[in-house]
Design an enzyme around this catalytic site. Structure first.
Site, PDB file in Angstrom:
ATOM      1  N   PHE A 298     -40.833 101.062  -2.377  1.00  0.00           N
ATOM      2  CA  PHE A 298     -40.799 100.778  -3.809  1.00  0.00           C
ATOM      3  C   PHE A 298     -41.861  99.692  -4.062  1.00  0.00           C
ATOM      4  CE2 PHE A 298     -39.034  99.061  -7.720  1.00  0.00           C
ATOM      5  CZ  PHE A 298     -38.508 100.174  -8.339  1.00  0.00           C
TER       6      PHE A 298
ATOM      7  N   ASP B 226     -34.344  95.987   2.153  1.00  0.00           N
ATOM      8  CA  ASP B 226     -34.070  96.176   0.729  1.00  0.00           C
ATOM      9  C   ASP B 226     -33.053  97.317   0.632  1.00  0.00           C
ATOM     10  OD1 ASP B 226     -34.063  96.973  -1.936  1.00  0.00           O
ATOM     11  OD2 ASP B 226     -36.179  96.442  -2.227  1.00  0.00           O
TER      12      ASP B 226
ATOM     13  N   TYR C 207     -27.396  97.501 -10.392  1.00  0.00           N
ATOM     14  CA  TYR C 207     -27.364  98.433 -11.534  1.00  0.00           C
ATOM     15  C   TYR C 207     -27.529  99.890 -11.118  1.00  0.00           C
ATOM     16  CZ  TYR C 207     -32.400  97.453 -11.072  1.00  0.00           C
ATOM     17  OH  TYR C 207     -33.661  97.273 -10.591  1.00  0.00           O
ATOM     18  N   LYS C 208     -27.728 100.149  -9.825  1.00  0.00           N
ATOM     19  CA  LYS C 208     -27.845 101.529  -9.359  1.00  0.00           C
ATOM     20  C   LYS C 208     -26.446 102.015  -8.974  1.00  0.00           C
ATOM     21  CE  LYS C 208     -32.723 100.911  -8.387  1.00  0.00           C
ATOM     22  NZ  LYS C 208     -33.748 100.462  -7.458  1.00  0.00           N
TER      23      LYS C 208
ATOM     24  N   ARG D 245     -35.493 113.747  -8.608  1.00  0.00           N
ATOM     25  CA  ARG D 245     -34.383 113.149  -7.860  1.00  0.00           C
ATOM     26  C   ARG D 245     -33.063 113.546  -8.526  1.00  0.00           C
ATOM     27  NH1 ARG D 245     -35.424 106.813  -7.162  1.00  0.00           N
ATOM     28  NH2 ARG D 245     -35.154 106.964  -9.427  1.00  0.00           N
TER      29      ARG D 245
HETATM   30  C1  LIG Z   1     -34.706  99.535  -7.893  1.00  0.00           C
HETATM   31  C2  LIG Z   1     -35.402  98.836  -6.805  1.00  0.00           C
HETATM   32  C3  LIG Z   1     -35.891  97.537  -6.965  1.00  0.00           C
HETATM   33  C4  LIG Z   1     -35.807  96.881  -8.311  1.00  0.00           C
HETATM   34  O1  LIG Z   1     -36.139  95.544  -8.337  1.00  0.00           O
HETATM   35  P1  LIG Z   1     -35.791  94.701  -9.642  1.00  0.00           P
HETATM   36  O2  LIG Z   1     -36.241  93.346  -9.329  1.00  0.00           O
HETATM   37  O3  LIG Z   1     -34.329  94.824  -9.870  1.00  0.00           O
HETATM   38  O4  LIG Z   1     -36.515  95.292 -10.801  1.00  0.00           O
HETATM   39  C5  LIG Z   1     -36.483  96.915  -5.879  1.00  0.00           C
HETATM   40  N1  LIG Z   1     -36.596  97.550  -4.692  1.00  0.00           N
HETATM   41  C6  LIG Z   1     -36.152  98.816  -4.507  1.00  0.00           C
HETATM   42  C7  LIG Z   1     -36.292  99.492  -3.184  1.00  0.00           C
HETATM   43  C8  LIG Z   1     -35.550  99.500  -5.571  1.00  0.00           C
HETATM   44  O5  LIG Z   1     -35.130 100.745  -5.395  1.00  0.00           O
END
Ligand SMILES: *Cc1c(COP(=O)(O)O)cnc(C)c1O
Length: 416
Positions: A123, A204, A229-230, A376
């Site tokens: 990401f 992560d 939030y996921k 997805r």
């Molecule tokens: C969704 C996601 C993020 C999001 O980071 P935010 O700081 O909450 O915007 C970071 N890393 C991964 C792998 C994600 O899937």
């Protein structure tokens, strides 16, 4: 496998988690398959948020000490509730900040100028933060950020990650699950490989927390971050979480702030910083109570059922979905078929993925597109059933085999 509609309904009848669905709000006519991006609204989350609002109204500033749980220790109490989901000691988990800020907070603590090993399918925010941390130290990311390449464009071989480790490696930082293909990594294996090179292992967990069980403490993982939030369904922009192994307690956080101060003496207002003797030290400023409160509620279904049951149903749902996609011409499954290598969503690959995604959305199937060629589909177990997945399969088959997607515009910009 029987992929008929009657069989899907029979599976729902035998599903011990199906009762949880009523606690979530999915708009009528929608098949919500995007819980890996934003979990839906639930009565549990609403209740917890509205409690916090009531406490603010009735108690004002006394909420810091009199609310239940008291706002002063909100971050730690949420850490306690999250600990079973990540397999950590309560003291090793806290909530605060956003995922990206937590990557900065942990790298600014643990990164000391050496090489960092990551992978090319990460990401992007993870790379942005790590590169920035390198540059702040005068380190050239072009030389010191070792990016493991994918052989097939959608997965990463663990052996390639292990081969990239060397005596120069200071930190291995990997996702638990790749956000696009849904590949799940063996965190324990990667952690011990990093440790063999005297490197730290950070992860992560954005795409595995609330979907897959973890044993961070037993696996000796050094640190981890995730969002709420996921799969945790705490609402858009909800507070993030982090884990720091207890052997690192007492280190001074790189982004020190008073909310990470030792709680017993925080209000003595000393000019020098004494970090909390636990993961709480990596909080920074005052906790945003209303971004944290929904999490108390949205964690309830997990406490009631346990993450093992959630994972078991998730694998049944994704197995089923993969079976359905296999029956549809032109669509490929980009997610590993081995359940031990699969997170909570399925990547459906098709060169027209963007327009297929648009066509599905217009039919009320809430999925998302990730470039270049992935739709997805996330059947999150707390509120998705087998008949829902069966219907998604029907929609996808119709959209693809009738070329319905051709009536949609090709790719523009914006949030997908
Ligand atoms: C969704 C996601 C993020 C999001 O980071 P935010 O700081 O909450 O915007 C970071 N890393 C991964 C792998 C994600 O899937």
């Amino acid at each position: 496998m029987d992929t008929g509609e009657a069989d899907a309904r029979r599976r729902d009848e035998n599903d011990s988690l199906s009762h949880l669905r009523d606690r979530f709000h999915i708009p009528d006519g929608e098949l919500y398959m995007d819980g890996n991006s934003l979990g839906p609204f639930s009565e549990d989350a609403e209740q917890a948020l509205s409690n916090a609002v009531d406490e603010w109204r009735e108690q004002g500033i006394r909420g810091w000490t009199d609310a239940d749980p008291e706002w002063f220790h909100y971050g730690e109490r949420l850490g306690d509730r999250l600990a079973p989901l990540v397999g950590a000691r309560e003291s090793e988990v806290v909530v605060g900040n956003s995922t990206t800020v937590n990557i900065h907070a942990l790298f600014s603590t643990f990164y000391d100028g050496g090489e960092v090993v990551v992978n090319e399918l990460d990401f992007p925010t993870d790379h942005y933060a790590i590169r920035a941390q390198m540059e702040r130290r005068g380190v050239d990311p072009e030389e010191n950020l070792v990016v493991v390449e994918s052989r097939d464009g959608s997965t990463i071989e663990e052996a390639d990650v292990i081969d990239a480790l060397s005596a120069e490696t200071e930190i291995l930082f990997m996702p638990s699950v790749l956000y696009r293909s849904g590949q799940l990594f063996d965190i324990e294996r990667l952690t011990s490989a990093a440790h063999e090179h005297d490197a730290l292992a950070g992860f992560d967990l954005a795409h595995s927390v609330g979907a897959v069980p973890h044993e961070l403490s037993n696996w000796n993982v050094d640190f981890a971050v995730w969002c709420s939030y996921k799969y945790l369904n705490a609402g858009p922009g909800a507070i993030a979480g982090l884990y720091v192994n207890e052997r690192h307690f007492g280190e001074t956080p790189g982004l020190a702030g008073w909310w990470g101060h030792d709680k017993d003496t925080q209000f003595e207002m000393n000019a020098t910083f004494t970090p909390a003797e636990n993961a709480g030290a990596w909080q920074i400023g005052t906790i945003p109570v209303f971004s944290a409160a929904p999490l108390f509620g949205s964690l309830e279904p997990f406490s009631e059922t346990g993450i093992e049951a959630v994972r078991a149903k998730s694998l049944e749902l994704t197995d089923y979905l993969i079976e359905l996609v296999d029956e549809i011409p032109e669509c490929e499954v980009g997610t590993p078929r081995d359940p031990a290598r699969r997170g909570g969503h399925v990547a459906v690959e098709h060169e027209e993925a963007y327009r297929i995604n648009e066509a599905l959305k217009s039919r009320g199937v809430v999925v998302d597109f990730r470039p270049p060629n992935v739709v997805r589909v996330c059947p999150a177990p707390l509120y998705v059933g087998f008949h829902d997945v069966w219907q998604v399969g029907e929609h996808l088959r119709e959209v693809v085999t009738t070329n319905e997607y051709e009536s949609f515009d090709t790719r523009g910009g914006g949030v997908t």
